[in-house]
Write an enzyme that holds these catalytic residues in place. Sequence first.
Site, PDB file in Angstrom:
ATOM      1  N   HIS A  39       0.355  -0.917  -0.196  1.00  0.00           N
ATOM      2  CA  HIS A  39      -0.023   0.041   0.031  1.00  0.00           C
ATOM      3  C   HIS A  39       1.169   1.675  -0.093  1.00  0.00           C
ATOM      4  CE1 HIS A  39       0.843  -0.139   4.202  1.00  0.00           C
ATOM      5  NE2 HIS A  39       0.574   1.305   4.352  1.00  0.00           N
TER       6      HIS A  39
HETATM    7  C1  UD1 Z   1      -2.600   4.688   6.720  1.00  0.00           C
HETATM    8  C2  UD1 Z   1      -1.116   5.125   7.843  1.00  0.00           C
HETATM    9  C3  UD1 Z   1      -0.366   4.300   7.452  1.00  0.00           C
HETATM   10  C4  UD1 Z   1      -0.688   2.846   7.090  1.00  0.00           C
HETATM   11  C5  UD1 Z   1      -1.423   2.409   6.754  1.00  0.00           C
HETATM   12  C6  UD1 Z   1      -2.632   1.292   7.205  1.00  0.00           C
HETATM   13  C7  UD1 Z   1      -0.764   7.615   7.685  1.00  0.00           C
HETATM   14  C8  UD1 Z   1      -0.317   8.511   6.950  1.00  0.00           C
HETATM   15  N1  UD1 Z   1      -0.703   6.055   6.498  1.00  0.00           N
HETATM   16  O1  UD1 Z   1      -2.441   4.910   5.277  1.00  0.00           O
HETATM   17  O2  UD1 Z   1       0.733   4.601   8.336  1.00  0.00           O
HETATM   18  O3  UD1 Z   1       0.523   1.627   7.135  1.00  0.00           O
HETATM   19  O4  UD1 Z   1      -2.916   3.332   6.742  1.00  0.00           O
HETATM   20  O5  UD1 Z   1      -4.035   1.170   6.547  1.00  0.00           O
HETATM   21  O6  UD1 Z   1      -1.611   7.534   8.527  1.00  0.00           O
HETATM   22  N2  UD1 Z   1      -9.342   4.407   3.075  1.00  0.00           N
HETATM   23  C9  UD1 Z   1     -11.379   3.540   3.105  1.00  0.00           C
HETATM   24  N3  UD1 Z   1     -11.842   2.968   3.626  1.00  0.00           N
HETATM   25  C10 UD1 Z   1     -11.477   3.198   5.085  1.00  0.00           C
HETATM   26  C11 UD1 Z   1      -9.852   4.070   5.475  1.00  0.00           C
HETATM   27  C12 UD1 Z   1      -8.969   4.365   4.201  1.00  0.00           C
HETATM   28  O7  UD1 Z   1     -11.515   3.886   1.899  1.00  0.00           O
HETATM   29  O8  UD1 Z   1     -11.520   3.183   6.437  1.00  0.00           O
HETATM   30  C13 UD1 Z   1      -9.331   4.630   1.376  1.00  0.00           C
HETATM   31  C14 UD1 Z   1      -9.205   6.436   1.990  1.00  0.00           C
HETATM   32  O9  UD1 Z   1      -9.962   7.640   1.094  1.00  0.00           O
HETATM   33  C15 UD1 Z   1      -7.931   6.735   1.171  1.00  0.00           C
HETATM   34  C16 UD1 Z   1      -6.810   5.567   0.830  1.00  0.00           C
HETATM   35  O10 UD1 Z   1      -8.008   4.460   1.803  1.00  0.00           O
HETATM   36  O11 UD1 Z   1      -8.152   6.480  -0.571  1.00  0.00           O
HETATM   37  C17 UD1 Z   1      -6.307   5.930   1.884  1.00  0.00           C
HETATM   38  O12 UD1 Z   1      -6.414   6.111   3.136  1.00  0.00           O
HETATM   39  P1  UD1 Z   1      -5.637   6.641   3.871  1.00  0.00           P
HETATM   40  O13 UD1 Z   1      -6.130   6.236   5.579  1.00  0.00           O
HETATM   41  O14 UD1 Z   1      -5.372   8.078   3.723  1.00  0.00           O
HETATM   42  O15 UD1 Z   1      -4.090   6.246   4.465  1.00  0.00           O
HETATM   43  P2  UD1 Z   1      -3.221   4.893   3.787  1.00  0.00           P
HETATM   44  O16 UD1 Z   1      -3.013   3.965   2.312  1.00  0.00           O
HETATM   45  O17 UD1 Z   1      -4.450   3.833   4.572  1.00  0.00           O
END
Ligand code: UD1
Length: 377
Positions: A224
Amino acid sequence: MKPDIPEKVASAAVMKTIDLIAGARPNFMKIAPIIDALQAARSRGGALRYRLIHTGQHYDKAMSGGFFEQLGIPEPDLNLEVGSGTQAEQAAAIMVRYEKVLLEKKSDLCLVVGDVTSTLACAIAARKLGVPVAHVEGGIRSGDWSMPEEINRVATDAITNWFFTTSETANANLRHAGVAAERIFFVGNTMIDTLLKQLPRLRPPPFWDELALRPGGYFVVTLHRPANVDGEQQLLRLLQAIAAGAAGLPVVFPVHPRTAKSLGALQGQMPGLHYVDPQGYLEFNYLVRYARGVITDSGGITEETTVMGVPCLTLRDNTERPETVTVGTNELIGTDPTRLGPAMARLLADQWKKGAIPEKWDGRAAERIVAALERLL
Ligand code: UD1
């Protein structure tokens, strides 16, 4: 002579409230054992209380709610419900909303875990209002400034009062940054507390039979990090290298929502590669436990593979968890797809190191944290 104070009144007078901050998936397994240890301390008559605050950074059942259920984490006392957004948008919303919470009712400590956006945002809001900050998993460093997590770690640690660390390397990093030894507590790893507690409950995912998975007979992949998944070409080349290196063994790939966006058109192009939804804690770690090997760009998973003795190939050039490499089963392969084939061949030829368990990763980190907090607060 001290006057006799009824016990109830005495404990009420010293009661302290800790805000426990959980925001994103890798936070939940780190917070769960701390809640258990706080509850145990309370039932022994201790004075520590807590408010569990979910920032809402992760909000899906698959990324959040399911973990609360499986790990027996109580309903959060407050949910800040920030939801999706850029990291600045999320951090800003968390700071504004958590500040409001603190202005209404201050706590005696803000306890943050890990290195996600929620960790830093809550630490800033708390410290600026004079609430001390404790950082669980403080002091680890990758030295890689392209990772948002590294920025979160360094910035959080700059305003942390008390550090609860997972390794001697973290202790040394903090001392090197000028942190006084009495603010550093080498307690072990709360993520491993959870793993050791949950090992007997791990269970196969529903597709186990359908994909004909057998212990030692498949690989698990998680990806990811932006460097690996934000460009379609890089992701495609990595997946091709993994599929080729697996030598006919099935590859199970629970796809993170971020990766799903890049994956779009690539789905279904590689035989032997099985894309599945993000898994629950118990199912994911069952998959890891019985895998021939794990290929990942996560940090936390390298700790879990180390404890379970499963070979782990990390598709990054650096790690903030060096003990997973020097002591454990992890190896840094880098992000160049051509390096995967030879590494997977070594693994399949049973030439992978066996590894050992890092110091104090014994399932008692949260107990040590709570014991320290009882002295500090
Ligand atoms: C975040 C953390 C990372 C961790 C990862 C595990 C930061 C900077 N990064 O990164 O350290 O390893 O989580 O998952 O905090 N999304 C969903 N559903 C959710 C959550 C997120 O669809 O429940 C989507 C968001 O809308 C976004 C993408 O997933 O498009 C990324 O999510 P985000 O929390 O922004 O960062 P991660 O890449 O998950």
